[in-house]
Motif scaffolding. Structure first.
Motif, PDB file in Angstrom:
ATOM      1  N   ASP A 242      51.488  -7.055  17.418  1.00  0.00           N
ATOM      2  CA  ASP A 242      51.658  -7.377  15.998  1.00  0.00           C
ATOM      3  C   ASP A 242      50.844  -8.602  15.623  1.00  0.00           C
ATOM      4  O   ASP A 242      50.168  -8.637  14.580  1.00  0.00           O
ATOM      5  CB  ASP A 242      53.134  -7.622  15.690  1.00  0.00           C
ATOM      6  CG  ASP A 242      53.966  -6.352  15.761  1.00  0.00           C
ATOM      7  OD1 ASP A 242      53.375  -5.252  15.717  1.00  0.00           O
ATOM      8  OD2 ASP A 242      55.201  -6.463  15.872  1.00  0.00           O
ATOM      9  N   ARG A 246      47.509  -8.670  13.104  1.00  0.00           N
ATOM     10  CA  ARG A 246      47.516  -9.457  11.866  1.00  0.00           C
ATOM     11  C   ARG A 246      46.276 -10.316  11.743  1.00  0.00           C
ATOM     12  O   ARG A 246      45.789 -10.577  10.643  1.00  0.00           O
ATOM     13  CB  ARG A 246      48.762 -10.347  11.806  1.00  0.00           C
ATOM     14  CG  ARG A 246      50.016  -9.645  11.338  1.00  0.00           C
ATOM     15  CD  ARG A 246      51.083 -10.644  10.920  1.00  0.00           C
ATOM     16  NE  ARG A 246      51.519 -11.499  12.005  1.00  0.00           N
ATOM     17  CZ  ARG A 246      52.503 -11.199  12.835  1.00  0.00           C
ATOM     18  NH1 ARG A 246      53.126 -10.029  12.716  1.00  0.00           N
ATOM     19  NH2 ARG A 246      52.858 -12.020  13.790  1.00  0.00           N
ATOM     20  N   ARG A 297      51.055 -12.345   6.244  1.00  0.00           N
ATOM     21  CA  ARG A 297      50.828 -10.912   6.411  1.00  0.00           C
ATOM     22  C   ARG A 297      51.959 -10.249   7.182  1.00  0.00           C
ATOM     23  O   ARG A 297      51.759  -9.339   7.962  1.00  0.00           O
ATOM     24  CB  ARG A 297      49.480 -10.684   7.105  1.00  0.00           C
ATOM     25  CG  ARG A 297      48.313 -10.922   6.192  1.00  0.00           C
ATOM     26  CD  ARG A 297      46.996 -10.897   6.951  1.00  0.00           C
ATOM     27  NE  ARG A 297      46.761 -12.140   7.658  1.00  0.00           N
ATOM     28  CZ  ARG A 297      45.636 -12.387   8.336  1.00  0.00           C
ATOM     29  NH1 ARG A 297      44.685 -11.477   8.380  1.00  0.00           N
ATOM     30  NH2 ARG A 297      45.476 -13.531   8.949  1.00  0.00           N
TER      31      ARG A 297
END
Length: 344
Positions: A242, A246, A297
């Motif tokens: 993740d 991002r 984000r």
């Protein structure tokens, strides 16, 4: 009515040492005195003199031992007094360290090191609580503001848009609370339920159900196994992916291999990277070390803190370095299967 036996057991170390010295001296000198008496076949007066000298010598030995031991234990008394003054609210105090390298000096040094680690841990926990309070307050304030505006201007409120914005804040609150509870659970229970875990298979399983923005390049060696909790290490991997997705500009790379007696799991991106002097800060809860790698984000700010906790309870290491593409590369190292058999 029974007779209670006499117990000569002083409570202080000083008294015990003095008593032990007197007893030892008595056991040595009394037989010597008896043998001397028998050898010289002296009169009763000589016997009395020798017996008196022996008693005096034992008394002097006990007194000297008491004084010397008391002087030697003075630093211990100072350590005890200083430790008694240190409270949980102020862990900045340190105990005096006597010169030299004897046992008392080493005791003081070890106690100061322990106090230093405890102070850092408490400060970190207090900072985490402060940061969590701030992170929770922000979406709550947003929710309140939107509801108050809708209440004051109902005719100008577009309900679908309002509900969408409010659900976004609620989702952020839910992510923060869920991650906080997960992090607390790892720290409380450790790595319970270890199994043989193939890291290459774990990476493929995780990627199979993801729909990432950037492509993921794989360099996976087979049969790289560790003793770990699948759910925890899987969560750590998901957090790394993740984070890399991002901040990547074009792609993400995942590597699994053996590195000496450790299993290496590395995830890298081609983003802006992290300054070397601030690399370790990204593992703190709600860390803000670089505006280019902000949480705007979708990050809740706890993913890398959770990853660090997972690595720690598995007795591994974690570090950040620059990736070959100029971004950040986060490397996790775990003991290979069978290298660690203890329970945390």
């Amino acid at each position: 009515m029974g007779i209670t036996p006499l117990r000569l057991r002083p409570r202080s170390i000083r008294g015990r040492i003095a008593l032990l010295t007197v007893a030892t001296t008595t056991l040595v000198l009394v037989p010597i005195a008896v043998i001397t008496i028998l050898v010289i076949e002296s009169t009763g007066l000589v016997n009395l003199v020798i017996t008196g000298d022996t008693i005096i010598l034992i008394a002097l030995t006990g007194s000297a031992t008491w004084a010397l031991v008391g002087r030697a234990l003075q630093p211990v008394d100072a350590i005890r007094a200083q430790l008694a003054d240190i409270t949980f609210n102020d862990l900045s105090g340190r105990i005096p360290q006597p010169p030299g390298s004897d046992e008392v000096s080493e005791l003081a040094r070890t106690a100061n090191l322990t106090l230093g680690r405890l102070e850092l841990a408490v400060r970190g926990r207090q900072q985490a609580v402060t940061d969590a309070t701030h992170e929770l307050r922000t979406p709550l304030a947003g929710l309140r503001l939107q509801m108050e505006e809708a209440q004051l201007h109902p005719a100008d409120t577009h309900l679908p848009e309002l509900l969408a914005n409010m659900l976004g804040d609620v989702d952020r609150l839910q992510r923060i609370v869920t991650d906080l509870l997960y992090l607390a659970g790892i720290e409380a229970t450790g790595a319970q339920g270890r199994k043989r875990l193939d890291l290459a298979r774990l990476v493929r399983t995780e990627l199979a159900h993801r729909r990432d923005r950037h492509p993921v390049g794989l360099a996976l060696d087979e049969e790289v196994t560790v003793d770990g909790v699948p759910e925890q290490i899987g969560r750590a991997l998901a957090n790394l992916l993740d984070n890399a997705q991002r901040h990547a500009q074009h792609g993400v790379d995942v590597r699994v291999c053996l590195d000496g007696d450790s299993a290496l799991l590395a995830v890298s991106d081609d983003g802006h990277g992290i300054a070397e002097n601030r690399a370790q800060e990204i593992f703190n809860p709600f860390a803000r070390v670089d505006t280019a790698r902000s949480r705007d984000r979708g990050g809740a700010g706890l993913g890398l803190a959770i990853t660090s906790a997972v690595v720690r309870v598995h007795h591994g290491t974690i570090r950040v370095r620059e990736s070959p593409t100029g971004g950040a590369c986060i490397e996790l190292r775990f003991p290979c299967e069978g290298a660690f058999t203890g329970v945390l």
